[in-house]
Design an enzyme around this catalytic site. Structure first.
Site, PDB file in Angstrom:
ATOM      1  N   GLU A  38       0.795  -1.165  -0.010  1.00  0.00           N
ATOM      2  CA  GLU A  38       0.066   0.026  -0.005  1.00  0.00           C
ATOM      3  C   GLU A  38       0.926   1.152   0.014  1.00  0.00           C
ATOM      4  O   GLU A  38       1.755   1.451   0.808  1.00  0.00           O
ATOM      5  CB  GLU A  38      -0.918   0.129   1.400  1.00  0.00           C
ATOM      6  N   GLN A  39       0.300   2.210  -0.920  1.00  0.00           N
ATOM      7  CA  GLN A  39       1.203   3.360  -0.919  1.00  0.00           C
ATOM      8  C   GLN A  39       0.974   4.213   0.382  1.00  0.00           C
ATOM      9  O   GLN A  39       2.266   5.157   0.512  1.00  0.00           O
ATOM     10  CB  GLN A  39       1.073   4.207  -2.318  1.00  0.00           C
ATOM     11  N   ARG A 113     -16.481   4.438   5.360  1.00  0.00           N
ATOM     12  CA  ARG A 113     -15.462   3.545   4.740  1.00  0.00           C
ATOM     13  C   ARG A 113     -14.188   2.975   5.629  1.00  0.00           C
ATOM     14  O   ARG A 113     -13.689   1.892   5.386  1.00  0.00           O
ATOM     15  CB  ARG A 113     -14.878   4.346   3.478  1.00  0.00           C
ATOM     16  N   TYR A 219     -27.914   9.349   4.071  1.00  0.00           N
ATOM     17  CA  TYR A 219     -28.264   8.230   5.083  1.00  0.00           C
ATOM     18  C   TYR A 219     -27.271   8.377   6.095  1.00  0.00           C
ATOM     19  O   TYR A 219     -26.145   8.663   6.348  1.00  0.00           O
ATOM     20  CB  TYR A 219     -27.875   6.810   4.296  1.00  0.00           C
ATOM     21  N   ASP A 297     -11.748  -1.144  -8.657  1.00  0.00           N
ATOM     22  CA  ASP A 297     -11.690   0.044  -9.360  1.00  0.00           C
ATOM     23  C   ASP A 297     -10.589   0.043 -10.511  1.00  0.00           C
ATOM     24  O   ASP A 297     -10.818   0.726 -11.709  1.00  0.00           O
ATOM     25  CB  ASP A 297     -11.414   1.549  -8.711  1.00  0.00           C
TER      26      ASP A 297
END
Length: 408
Positions: A38-39, A113, A219, A297
């Site tokens: 992971e960067q 998230r 929401y 993605d």
């Protein structure tokens, strides 16, 4: 150096977001270790809230993290509540509390998230996550891959999974450049503390306000502590594609000038909103090259109008892990099987998500009235059953292990 397991190849996952960590977690369940690069210097998902539809919830339950997430999530009672822009008239809504679990074996939730990322990370051994590794290139060296990082380091792997997002270096290396086009839309995101939000926005409901050229979704998330806002409007030429770009509340309000005062009051309570361009990318015909492939993605960026971006990354991870477990002695064939299973579904979702803005953004008039009448008759939970009922295990059981590109 990427970990080698007794089960076989060294597997490197580029990207420690939801899709990348989910791939590592599902592989771990299959007894296969993968190293995640992971960067960022720490794992912290940017952005705000997301909807966890039943197809995503079932994958999280399989990983054993849905209950872990429950303390930071909200279980929705109402979904697909469409409201008219000018006066908030409810055009249609779905009783999720009564129907969702019965139809699809799982509820619908919302969460931040960051909370979802932390829940998935709990299923990945810490020593397999390497932070501060930004991939800038990938080179084939015989049957292995050399991964180049921005700081001059490198790693070797037998299998590479590109989960490095919409600007994927892995995609560029194995598929070639796939330039984006301007969609003409931008998105605003904001969080409103629950104490500053009106009662209607704190309900456990996913609400969509639709109107000419715009729509806004809200929401509650984080066990009801915040209300998540995401809105879509015409883009100006200065808008960039970035999760960290910001706007002002005044700019956000200007886009919804004349809308129901309850909605604009909710926008006024927002902090500094994010704003970024929605760029359009055509579906890819293939994701893999030899023993390297794409996920999430990096493979299929899609407009967020069906709230399926994270869900499709989770499905990718579940299918990929099963394909590799069943084809560990021939990773290229396993990856071709994976993409053959996933591309038709994600392409369909990219396509319907792309078209949804035209439906939501109709100007007032005859077509808008026909749309509203159709909404009143529609059952979106049933109509979108092809999205929510998907089962990775069943998808694999219904396919042969032959190379999907070479079958007649």
């Amino acid at each position: 150096m990427t970990a080698r397991t007794t089960a076989g190849p060294r597997i490197a996952i580029l990207g420690g977001g939801i899709g990348g960590l989910a791939a590592a977690a599902f592989l771990q369940r299959q007894g296969i270790q993968a190293t995640v690069y992971e960067q960022a210097a720490r794992l912290a998902e940017v952005g705000a809230g997301l909807v966890i539809a039943p197809n995503a919830g079932r994958q999280l339950r399989e990983l054993g993290v849905l209950e872990h997430l429950s303390k930071d999530s909200v279980r929705l009672d109402t979904g697909w509540q469409f409201r008219r822009w000018a006066d908030g008239t409810v055009l249609s809504e779905e009783d999720l509390a009564a129907s969702c679990e019965r139809l699809y074996g799982e509820h619908t939730y919302t969460a931040h998230r960051a909370a979802l990322l932390a829940a998935i990370q709990s299923r990945v051994p810490g020593h397999l996550v390497k932070l501060g590794h930004k991939c800038i290139g990938l080179d084939a060296t015989g049957e292995t891959w050399r991964i180049r990082f921005a700081d001059g380091r490198s790693a070797e792997a037998d299998v590479v999974i590109g989960a490095d997002g919409v600007h994927s270096a892995v995609r560029n290396a194995i598929i070639g450049s796939s330039p984006a086009t301007d969609s003409g839309l931008c998105a605003f995101r904001a969080l409103v503390p629950a104490g500053d939000a009106p009662d209607f926005a704190r309900r456990p409901a996913q609400t969509l306000w639709i109107g000419p050229g715009h729509h806004l979704v809200h929401y509650p998330i984080s066990a009801g502590k915040y209300v998540n806002l995401v809105a879509f409007a015409p883009a100006d030429g200065d808008t960039v594609e970035s999760w960290t770009a910001t706007a002002t509340v005044e700019e956000f309000l200007a886009e919804f000038n004349g809308w129901d005062r309850r909605l604009t009051g909710l926008i006024r309570a927002a902090g500094t909103p994010g704003r970024w361009a929605l760029l359009d990318r055509a579906p890819l015909a293939r994701w893999s090259e030899g023993s390297a492939t794409l996920l999430g993605d990096a493979a299929h960026p899609m407009f967020p109008f069906f709230a399926q971006g994270a869900a499709q990354a989770l499905e990718d991870a579940a299918v990929l892990a099963r394909c590799l477990a069943e084809g560990i002695d021939d990773p290229p064939a396993a990856l071709l099987r994976y993409e053959g299973l996933r591309i038709p579904r994600t392409t369909r979702l990219q396509t319907v998500s792309h078209g949804r803005s035209h439906v939501n953004h109709l100007p007032d008039g005859a077509r808008q009235r026909a749309r509203d009448a159709a909404f009143a008759q529609e059952d979106p939970l049933v109509a979108n059953g092809w999205i929510y009922e998907y089962d990775p295990a069943a998808a694999l059981a219904g396919t042969a292990r032959a190379n999907p590109r070479t079958q007649p």
